[in-house]
Structure formats: structure tokens, C-alpha cells
Design a protein around this motif. Structure first.
Motif, short mmCIF file in Angstrom:
data_model
loop_
_atom_site.label_atom_id
_atom_site.label_comp_id
_atom_site.label_asym_id
_atom_site.label_seq_id
_atom_site.Cartn_x
_atom_site.Cartn_y
_atom_site.Cartn_z
N LEU A 155 0.83 -1.20 0.00
CA LEU A 155 0.00 0.00 0.00
C LEU A 155 0.87 1.25 0.00
O LEU A 155 0.64 2.19 -0.78
CB LEU A 155 -0.92 -0.02 1.22
CG LEU A 155 -1.78 1.22 1.46
CD1 LEU A 155 -2.71 1.48 0.28
CD2 LEU A 155 -2.59 1.05 2.76
N LEU A 156 1.87 1.30 0.87
CA LEU A 156 2.76 2.46 0.94
C LEU A 156 3.49 2.65 -0.39
O LEU A 156 3.62 3.78 -0.88
CB LEU A 156 3.77 2.27 2.07
CG LEU A 156 4.85 3.35 2.20
CD1 LEU A 156 4.22 4.72 2.45
CD2 LEU A 156 5.84 2.99 3.30
N LEU A 173 -7.97 -0.18 -4.11
CA LEU A 173 -8.43 -1.56 -4.03
C LEU A 173 -8.05 -2.35 -5.28
O LEU A 173 -7.56 -3.47 -5.21
CB LEU A 173 -9.95 -1.61 -3.83
CG LEU A 173 -10.45 -1.23 -2.44
CD1 LEU A 173 -11.94 -1.00 -2.47
CD2 LEU A 173 -10.09 -2.31 -1.43
N SER A 174 -8.26 -1.75 -6.43
CA SER A 174 -7.98 -2.43 -7.69
C SER A 174 -6.49 -2.70 -7.85
O SER A 174 -6.09 -3.77 -8.30
CB SER A 174 -8.48 -1.58 -8.86
OG SER A 174 -8.17 -2.17 -10.09
N SER A 175 -5.65 -1.74 -7.45
CA SER A 175 -4.21 -1.88 -7.68
C SER A 175 -3.49 -2.65 -6.59
O SER A 175 -2.53 -3.37 -6.87
CB SER A 175 -3.58 -0.48 -7.81
OG SER A 175 -4.09 0.19 -8.93
N VAL A 176 -3.92 -2.51 -5.35
CA VAL A 176 -3.21 -3.15 -4.24
C VAL A 176 -3.84 -4.49 -3.87
O VAL A 176 -3.13 -5.47 -3.65
CB VAL A 176 -3.19 -2.22 -3.01
CG1 VAL A 176 -2.51 -2.91 -1.83
CG2 VAL A 176 -2.46 -0.92 -3.35
N ILE A 191 -8.76 1.20 7.17
CA ILE A 191 -8.11 0.55 8.31
C ILE A 191 -6.61 0.42 8.07
O ILE A 191 -5.79 0.71 8.96
CB ILE A 191 -8.74 -0.84 8.56
CG1 ILE A 191 -10.18 -0.67 9.08
CG2 ILE A 191 -7.90 -1.64 9.56
CD1 ILE A 191 -10.95 -1.98 9.13
N HIS A 192 -6.23 0.00 6.85
CA HIS A 192 -4.81 -0.14 6.54
C HIS A 192 -4.10 1.21 6.51
O HIS A 192 -2.94 1.31 6.94
CB HIS A 192 -4.65 -0.86 5.19
CG HIS A 192 -4.73 -2.35 5.29
ND1 HIS A 192 -5.92 -3.01 5.48
CD2 HIS A 192 -3.77 -3.31 5.24
CE1 HIS A 192 -5.69 -4.31 5.54
NE2 HIS A 192 -4.40 -4.52 5.39
N ILE A 193 -4.76 2.24 6.01
CA ILE A 193 -4.17 3.58 6.01
C ILE A 193 -3.93 4.05 7.44
O ILE A 193 -2.86 4.60 7.77
CB ILE A 193 -5.09 4.58 5.28
CG1 ILE A 193 -5.11 4.32 3.77
CG2 ILE A 193 -4.65 6.03 5.57
CD1 ILE A 193 -3.84 4.70 3.04
#
Length: 226
Positions: A155-156, A173-176, A191-193
């Protein structure tokens, strides 16, 4: 190398034949116990895990795997309830493939996950006060290491690779995550952010790394070193 854990012999043989026909090297196991008895996790580039297994379910296997490897994980499951997907996502799953599946979709999803993983591993990004090291899957803030989960690291890296570009939750969502998403997975991005910000020492109200674009998504705002 792909490690497959599937207790149904007919499905296991079908998946093996499909992957080998597509020139993938595969090692198959009929249970989580067999997988962990074999070990050698460093060889696996990808794990395919059935959820409903006789000894331990796929979620338990994933939890144990994350202590030994950062390789991506795809669940093979006949279950489609949102709670199952939400649990897997929070544990760090990379995709879900619901049985029965088409061969073309199956191979395309595997290719997509492997491609994203290879891209992450191939890049080192350096900023004024941040270094993203693909070898250790670690971010360094002011020279100090910040240990991230695989999904947090991915994600980062995705955000940092798109510096100053506003990215919607759908794009993230599509890319990660790379698979069909719904309201549950949208919340998963937030949540992940939140967790990523905590580990980086970032503050949402006065960010130096990740800025919230209200009603849309997020933007990485840190400055490049060069």
C-alpha cells in the motif's frame, strides 16, 4: 514456485494440471499440517490456500505463514460471505478465487498478484525523510526502520509511486488488492491507512506522508530525495 494447499483430491489435481500447463512450478499439500511439516517457505512465490480444510482453516494457515514469509496469498474457497473475505483481508490476503472458477480467470488473477508482487520487490523509493526498501519490506523514517506487513508495504509503495496524485479508494483496491471489492473492502483500505500512518508516525490532521482527500481517497505528499 507456487505452494497449493487443497484437501479435495480432484480439485488439487485440476489446479496442479492447470498451473503446470501454464509453466508454473507447483508443490501441492492436502493439509496445513503437511505444508508446515514440509517448510522451506523461502521457495514459495505464492500460496494458494483452501479455506475449509480438515485440520486448520486457511485463515489460521495465513496467520502462521505471515510469521515466516511475505509471499502473497490467494484463497481458493466455495464460500462467498462478506465476513470470510473481511477476515482474510484483515489478515493480509491478496485475492479470493471462488470455486468453481474458469481457468482463464484463475490464471489471470494469479498473474496479476505475482506481477504486483514482483513490481514491489523491484523498486527502492527514496524521499527526503523516507526510504522504502524492497529487500526488507521495510520503510525507514529518519533512518529508523519501520517494520510493515506485506500489505502495508504494498500500500505504501503504491501511494509513494503515485506521489501527489489523488487516488480513490476504488483505485487503491484495484491496484493493491486486485480483486472484486465491496463496502467491507473499502473500509479495509481506511483501516490499513490508519495502521500505516501509526507506524510511520504520521498524523492525519497534519500529514507529512499521506493526506486524506475527503469523500474521495488519499494522496502521498512527501518529497523525493532527488
Amino acid at each position: 514456485m507456487i505452494y497449493l494447499v487443497e484437501d479435495d483430491k480432484s480439485i488439487r489435481e485440476l489446479v496442479l494440471a492447470t498451473l503446470e500447463a501454464a509453466d508454473h512450478n507447483v508443490k501441492a499439500f492436502e493439509s496445513g499440517a503437511a505444508l508446515f511439516a514440509y517448510g522451506d517457505f523461502a521457495k514459495a512465490d505464492l500460496y494458494l490456500l483452501d479455506i475449509m480444510l480438515p485440520d486448520m482453516n486457511g485463515h489460521k494457515i495465513l496467520e502462521k505463514l505471515k510469521k515466516s514469509t511475505d509471499a502473497p496469498v490467494i484463497f481458493l474457497t466455495a464460500k462467498s460471505e462478506e465476513i470470510d473475505k473481511a477476515t482474510g483481508l484483515h489478515l493480509g490476503a491478496d485475492d479470493y478465487i471462488t470455486k468453481p472458477f474458469s481457468v482463464l480467470e484463475f490464471l489471470a488473477r494469479i498473474k496479476a498478484v505475482l506481477r504486483r508482487y514482483e513490481k514491489i520487490n523491484a523498486k527502492i523509493l527514496e524521499f527526503e525523510n523516507l526510504r522504502i526498501d524492497s529487500d526488507s519490506k521495510t520503510a525507514f523514517v529518519a533512518g529508523q526502520p519501520v517494520k510493515l506487513t506485506y500489505k502495508e508495504f504494498e500500500l505504501l509503495t503504491y501511494l509513494a509511486s503515485n506521489k501527489n496524485k489523488v487516488l480513490s479508494r476504488d483505485q487503491i483496491l484495484s491496484s493493491v488488492w486486485g480483486f472484486d471489492y465491496d463496502e467491507v473492502t473499502t473500509r479495509t483500505v481506511d483501516i490499513h491507512i490508519k495502521t500505516l500512518r501509526q507506524k510511520l508516525g504520521d498524523v492525519a490532521e497534519n500529514p507529512q506522508f499521506i493526506e486524506t482527500v475527503r469523500g474521495y481517497g488519499y494522496k502521498f505528499i512527501h518529497e523525493y530525495l532527488y
